[in-house]
Structures are given as structure tokens and as C-alpha cells.
Design a protein around this motif. Structure first.
Motif, PDB file in Angstrom:
ATOM      1  N   TYR A   4    -102.960  90.867 -87.129  1.00 15.64           N
ATOM      2  CA  TYR A   4    -103.572  89.579 -87.452  1.00 15.64           C
ATOM      3  C   TYR A   4    -104.050  88.900 -86.167  1.00 15.64           C
ATOM      4  CZ  TYR A   4    -104.256  84.757 -88.835  1.00 15.64           C
ATOM      5  OH  TYR A   4    -104.821  83.516 -89.027  1.00 15.64           O
ATOM      6  N   GLU A   5    -103.176  88.809 -85.167  1.00 20.86           N
ATOM      7  CA  GLU A   5    -103.521  88.119 -83.913  1.00 20.86           C
ATOM      8  C   GLU A   5    -104.654  88.822 -83.173  1.00 20.86           C
ATOM      9  OE1 GLU A   5     -99.124  86.250 -82.835  1.00 20.86           O
ATOM     10  OE2 GLU A   5     -99.580  88.340 -82.316  1.00 20.86           O
ATOM     11  N   THR A   7    -107.010  90.700 -84.492  1.00 19.66           N
ATOM     12  CA  THR A   7    -108.240  90.500 -85.264  1.00 19.66           C
ATOM     13  C   THR A   7    -108.769  89.092 -85.067  1.00 19.66           C
ATOM     14  OG1 THR A   7    -107.449  92.087 -86.912  1.00 19.66           O
ATOM     15  CG2 THR A   7    -109.266  90.643 -87.555  1.00 19.66           C
ATOM     16  N   ALA A   8    -107.892  88.108 -85.145  1.00 19.57           N
ATOM     17  CA  ALA A   8    -108.314  86.721 -84.962  1.00 19.57           C
ATOM     18  C   ALA A   8    -108.909  86.515 -83.569  1.00 19.57           C
ATOM     19  CB  ALA A   8    -107.138  85.773 -85.194  1.00 19.57           C
ATOM     20  N   ALA A  12    -112.766  85.457 -83.098  1.00 20.98           N
ATOM     21  CA  ALA A  12    -113.068  84.201 -82.406  1.00 20.98           C
ATOM     22  C   ALA A  12    -113.952  84.453 -81.192  1.00 20.98           C
ATOM     23  CB  ALA A  12    -111.773  83.497 -81.998  1.00 20.98           C
ATOM     24  N   ALA A  55    -107.118  87.239 -91.207  1.00 21.55           N
ATOM     25  CA  ALA A  55    -107.548  86.768 -89.885  1.00 21.55           C
ATOM     26  C   ALA A  55    -109.050  86.487 -89.860  1.00 21.55           C
ATOM     27  CB  ALA A  55    -107.178  87.799 -88.822  1.00 21.55           C
ATOM     28  N   ASP A  58    -109.810  83.382 -91.910  1.00 21.44           N
ATOM     29  CA  ASP A  58    -109.346  82.181 -91.218  1.00 21.44           C
ATOM     30  C   ASP A  58    -110.321  81.774 -90.111  1.00 21.44           C
ATOM     31  OD1 ASP A  58    -107.097  82.079 -92.837  1.00 21.44           O
ATOM     32  OD2 ASP A  58    -105.700  82.787 -91.282  1.00 21.44           O
ATOM     33  N   VAL A  59    -110.729  82.733 -89.302  1.00 16.74           N
ATOM     34  CA  VAL A  59    -111.615  82.433 -88.174  1.00 16.74           C
ATOM     35  C   VAL A  59    -113.008  82.024 -88.650  1.00 16.74           C
ATOM     36  CG1 VAL A  59    -112.811  83.443 -86.175  1.00 16.74           C
ATOM     37  CG2 VAL A  59    -110.367  83.853 -86.518  1.00 16.74           C
TER      38      VAL A  59
END
Length: 191
Positions: A4-5, A7-8, A12, A55, A58-59
């Protein structure tokens, strides 16, 4: 970092480096098999796809950017996105599944408010997770972007942004502000 981190962070970074604005489209291709350390198409992971989808959504959602996800070759690399991203587009009838469309497309289709499938799209930027070949879904002219966040799990991540074509010849005049921003964002960052 978690999937997740990672990918985010990659999502971003491409949004920032490509200067994506609300309403822009980010296309993503992904092999969850590659993310988990296997050969593309051999070990699809719905759970991994769920983390990647969350992710990405969210972004992009926090920036007002539309996410478009490329299906696998079994659906001829069709695209899954929100209907609002493609008003007037020719919609095709298919619902992706993990073994026919891919795990990420399946997860994103389930998460979108009004998902649609398209045969093609012309996105403003792209992330290719696991070397799935997204170039056919980018606007002309695609420009590679070297990300600092260039891996997700075991998969390599390749990114691109697009720019307007330069047309004309020796007498052509160009918008200097557009030219300067293109030069600035195409410079790779090295550590």
C-alpha cells in the motif's frame, strides 16, 4: 514499506511530477504476480490487488484525478474507469475477473461508483507496475519519468507523462511557460 505505502508513494510521485490536475486521467497497468515475486500471469493475488487499488484510489481521489486501470491481455488490455472520466465514450460490455481482466482491474471495478469498460483511453500519465505495457493508453507524446519510488513489492515500476506535440517548423513559436514546465519535470532526480 508495505505494498500500500509503495503504491501510494509511486502514485503521488507521478501525479506531482506530471503536474496532473483535477480531471486528469492516470492509467495504471499491474501484474500482481510480479508484485509478489512471480512471473507475470502466473500467480495473481486478489489480496495484493486490493492493497494496490486502495492506494491508487486514495491518491487519485484526494486530487480529483480519474484512475483508469488496464485489464490483462485476455480482455485485450481494455480499460476500467469511472463513467464521469469519459463522457460520450463508447462503452464495452465486460466485467473483469482475476483470470480474465486481472486482479487489479477486478478490485477497481468493484470499488468505483459507476465503473465502465472501454477498449482504449488516452491518459495524461501512467504507472506500469510489473512491465505490463500501458503505452497504448497514453496520449501522444509520452515522456518517461524516472521515479524515486520505482518498485512495488518485487515488481519494477515504469512511469510516463504526456506533453502536447510540437508542430510547425523553423518559424513556429511556442508557449514558453509550457516549454519551461516540460523541461523542468522531465529532468530525472538522482540521489
Amino acid at each position: 514499506m508495505t505494498v500500500y505505502e509503495q503504491t501510494a508513494a509511486a502514485a503521488a510521485e507521478i501525479c506531482e511530477r506530471a503536474h496532473l490536475q483535477p480531471g486528469s486521467i492516470l492509467v495504471v497497468g499491474c501484474s500482481t504476480s510480479e508484485v509478489v515475486g512471480s512471473k507475470i500471469g502466473t500467480n495473481s493475488s486478489v489480496e495484493t490487488a486490493g492493497e494496490i487499488a486502495r492506494a491508487l484510489l486514495d491518491v487519485t481521489g484526494s486530487r480529483g484525478i480519474f484512475l483508469a486501470v488496464q485489464c490483462c491481455e485476455h480482455l485485450n488490455r481494455a480499460i476500467i474507469t469511472e463513467r464521469a472520466a469519459v463522457p460520450g465514450a463508447e462503452i464495452v460490455n465486460v466485467v473483469p475477473q482475476p483470470k480474465a481482466g486481472g486482479s487489479l482491474a477486478t478490485q477497481v471495478y468493484a470499488a468505483l461508483k459507476e465503473p465502465v469498460a472501454l477498449e482504449e483511453i488516452k491518459a495524461d500519465a501512467g504507472l506500469d507496475i510489473g512491465l505490463t505495457l500501458i503505452g497504448m493508453h497514453l496520449k501522444k507524446v509520452a515522456v518517461p519519468v524516472r521515479l524515486e519510488n520505482h518498485t512495488i513489492g518485487a515488481a519494477m515500476v515504469v512511469a510516463a507523462r504526456t506533453r502536447p506535440k510540437f508542430i510547425g517548423g523553423a518559424r513556429a513559436m511556442y508557449d514558453e511557460t509550457m516549454l519551461l514546465s516540460l523541461i523542468h519535470i522531465s529532468e530525472p532526480t538522482r540521489r
